[in-house]
Scaffold this motif. Structure first.
Motif, PDB file in Angstrom:
ATOM      1  N   UNK A  43       0.834  -1.197   0.000  1.00  0.00           N
ATOM      2  CA  UNK A  43       0.000   0.000   0.000  1.00  0.00           C
ATOM      3  C   UNK A  43       0.873   1.254   0.000  1.00  0.00           C
ATOM      4  N   UNK A  44       1.908   1.272   0.834  1.00  0.00           N
ATOM      5  CA  UNK A  44       2.804   2.426   0.883  1.00  0.00           C
ATOM      6  C   UNK A  44       3.459   2.673  -0.472  1.00  0.00           C
ATOM      7  N   UNK A  45       3.867   1.574  -1.139  1.00  0.00           N
ATOM      8  CA  UNK A  45       4.497   1.711  -2.447  1.00  0.00           C
ATOM      9  C   UNK A  45       3.511   2.243  -3.480  1.00  0.00           C
ATOM     10  N   UNK A  46       2.283   1.762  -3.406  1.00  0.00           N
ATOM     11  CA  UNK A  46       1.260   2.196  -4.354  1.00  0.00           C
ATOM     12  C   UNK A  46       0.923   3.669  -4.154  1.00  0.00           C
ATOM     13  N   UNK A  51      -7.214 -10.324  -5.292  1.00  0.00           N
ATOM     14  CA  UNK A  51      -7.957 -10.702  -4.097  1.00  0.00           C
ATOM     15  C   UNK A  51      -8.817  -9.597  -3.513  1.00  0.00           C
ATOM     16  N   UNK A  52      -8.887  -8.467  -4.212  1.00  0.00           N
ATOM     17  CA  UNK A  52      -9.751  -7.355  -3.789  1.00  0.00           C
ATOM     18  C   UNK A  52      -9.465  -6.925  -2.358  1.00  0.00           C
ATOM     19  N   UNK A  53      -8.179  -6.820  -2.026  1.00  0.00           N
ATOM     20  CA  UNK A  53      -7.781  -6.456  -0.676  1.00  0.00           C
ATOM     21  C   UNK A  53      -8.135  -4.988  -0.380  1.00  0.00           C
ATOM     22  N   UNK A  54      -8.375  -4.658   0.903  1.00  0.00           N
ATOM     23  CA  UNK A  54      -8.706  -3.271   1.254  1.00  0.00           C
ATOM     24  C   UNK A  54      -7.642  -2.274   0.795  1.00  0.00           C
ATOM     25  N   UNK A  55      -6.371  -2.652   0.938  1.00  0.00           N
ATOM     26  CA  UNK A  55      -5.302  -1.755   0.513  1.00  0.00           C
ATOM     27  C   UNK A  55      -5.368  -1.448  -0.968  1.00  0.00           C
ATOM     28  N   UNK A  56      -5.724  -2.451  -1.756  1.00  0.00           N
ATOM     29  CA  UNK A  56      -5.838  -2.255  -3.203  1.00  0.00           C
ATOM     30  C   UNK A  56      -6.966  -1.284  -3.516  1.00  0.00           C
ATOM     31  N   UNK A  57      -8.087  -1.446  -2.830  1.00  0.00           N
ATOM     32  CA  UNK A  57      -9.234  -0.560  -3.063  1.00  0.00           C
ATOM     33  C   UNK A  57      -8.933   0.868  -2.616  1.00  0.00           C
ATOM     34  N   UNK A  58      -8.195   0.984  -1.515  1.00  0.00           N
ATOM     35  CA  UNK A  58      -7.821   2.319  -1.045  1.00  0.00           C
ATOM     36  C   UNK A  58      -6.906   3.004  -2.054  1.00  0.00           C
ATOM     37  N   UNK A  59      -5.926   2.273  -2.545  1.00  0.00           N
ATOM     38  CA  UNK A  59      -4.967   2.877  -3.465  1.00  0.00           C
ATOM     39  C   UNK A  59      -5.627   3.287  -4.776  1.00  0.00           C
ATOM     40  N   UNK A  60      -6.506   2.438  -5.317  1.00  0.00           N
ATOM     41  CA  UNK A  60      -7.183   2.807  -6.568  1.00  0.00           C
ATOM     42  C   UNK A  60      -8.066   4.034  -6.353  1.00  0.00           C
ATOM     43  N   UNK A  66     -14.744  -5.775   5.592  1.00  0.00           N
ATOM     44  CA  UNK A  66     -13.301  -5.963   5.738  1.00  0.00           C
ATOM     45  C   UNK A  66     -12.562  -4.628   5.760  1.00  0.00           C
ATOM     46  N   UNK A  67     -13.252  -3.589   6.227  1.00  0.00           N
ATOM     47  CA  UNK A  67     -12.655  -2.251   6.220  1.00  0.00           C
ATOM     48  C   UNK A  67     -11.568  -2.032   7.246  1.00  0.00           C
ATOM     49  N   UNK A  68     -11.391  -2.976   8.164  1.00  0.00           N
ATOM     50  CA  UNK A  68     -10.317  -2.854   9.145  1.00  0.00           C
ATOM     51  C   UNK A  68     -10.783  -2.285  10.467  1.00  0.00           C
ATOM     52  N   UNK A  69      -9.855  -1.702  11.187  1.00  0.00           N
ATOM     53  CA  UNK A  69     -10.145  -1.160  12.510  1.00  0.00           C
ATOM     54  C   UNK A  69     -10.948   0.131  12.399  1.00  0.00           C
ATOM     55  N   UNK A  70     -11.451   0.582  13.538  1.00  0.00           N
ATOM     56  CA  UNK A  70     -12.171   1.851  13.568  1.00  0.00           C
ATOM     57  C   UNK A  70     -11.278   2.985  13.074  1.00  0.00           C
ATOM     58  N   UNK A  71     -10.006   2.944  13.485  1.00  0.00           N
ATOM     59  CA  UNK A  71      -9.068   3.993  13.081  1.00  0.00           C
ATOM     60  C   UNK A  71      -8.849   3.985  11.564  1.00  0.00           C
TER      61      UNK A  71
END
Length: 225
Positions: free
Chosen positions: A29-32, A54-63, A88-93
């Motif tokens: 994600x950092x690299x993207x 795999x439609x990971x959250x990081x991928x969706x965030x980066x796009x 699968x959005x992760x933690x509250x933060x």
């Protein structure tokens, strides 16, 4: 090896694999995101490829962030909001971060009302977060909702009295509410914390002009020296 020992070893292995996967996802994600600064189009393509894996959250965030960088503010903001609300959005933060990013995109899209909604939703997940309060205040200032902005800025400055950005924004609010003494007080405090801040100097100029006009009109403006 006993069954308990074997099970314990399996759990530890899974935990290790999970931690390794999380680190790998974070690094990717950092690299993207870093690539967005160089080429938003390439970052978007990388994000799409990652999504197909795999439609990971990081991928969706980066796009989503790449789309925003490409000027597709509405689409990117909507995708970030969907991510924040997903299972699968992760933690509250993490979800609050997505909503904060969406709020900034809505501001870029000249949709401050929607930005306020996003920042408010983020604050429900991360109550009292200073940056979110400041962001919501800024959006409300655009909407000329002075009292709402003032409430958030008062809250920030009650805990961080030397926060320059909040002082600048509150001075702007006071200026528009014709409370010139309070506006000057905030400007003076902001300059005491950062004497060369250009934004503060600009606000000071407008406050001084407003005081001059008020005094020319015979109004009494009580300001501390």
């Amino acid at each position: 090896m006993s069954l308990i020992a074997a099970l314990t070893g399996s759990v530890l292995l899974l935990q290790t694999l999970g931690a390794d996967l999380a680190r790998a996802e974070e690094d990717r994600l950092e690299a993207c995101i870093a690539k967005i600064e160089v080429s938003a189009e390439e970052a978007y393509e990388d994000g799409l490829a990652w999504t197909h894996e795999g439609n990971r959250p990081g991928a969706r965030q980066c796009t989503a962030l790449a789309l925003i960088a490409l000027g597709n503010y509405d689409t990117g903001a909507n995708r970030l909001t969907q991510l924040a609300r997903s299972t699968d959005g992760g933690t509250m933060e993490q979800r609050a971060v997505y909503l904060s990013q969406a709020g900034h995109a809505w501001l870029q899209a000249d949709a401050p009302e929607t930005a306020v909604v996003a920042f408010t939703e983020a604050l429900k997940l991360a109550p009292g977060t200073v940056d979110l309060l400041i962001d919501r205040a800024a959006a409300n200032i655009v909407l000329e909702k002075w009292d709402e902005a003032l409430a958030d800025l008062d809250l920030v400055l009650s805990g961080l009295p030397d926060d320059v950005t909040s002082r600048q924004l509150r001075a702007e609010v006071h200026l528009n509410k014709k409370n010139l003494a309070a506006a000057k007080k905030d400007v003076d405090a902001a300059l005491a914390a950062d004497p060369k801040n250009i934004d503060t100097l600009l606000v000071r100029g407008r406050v001084r002009e407003a005081i001059r006009i008020a005094e020319d009109d015979g109004e009494l403006v009580v300001v501390s020296q």
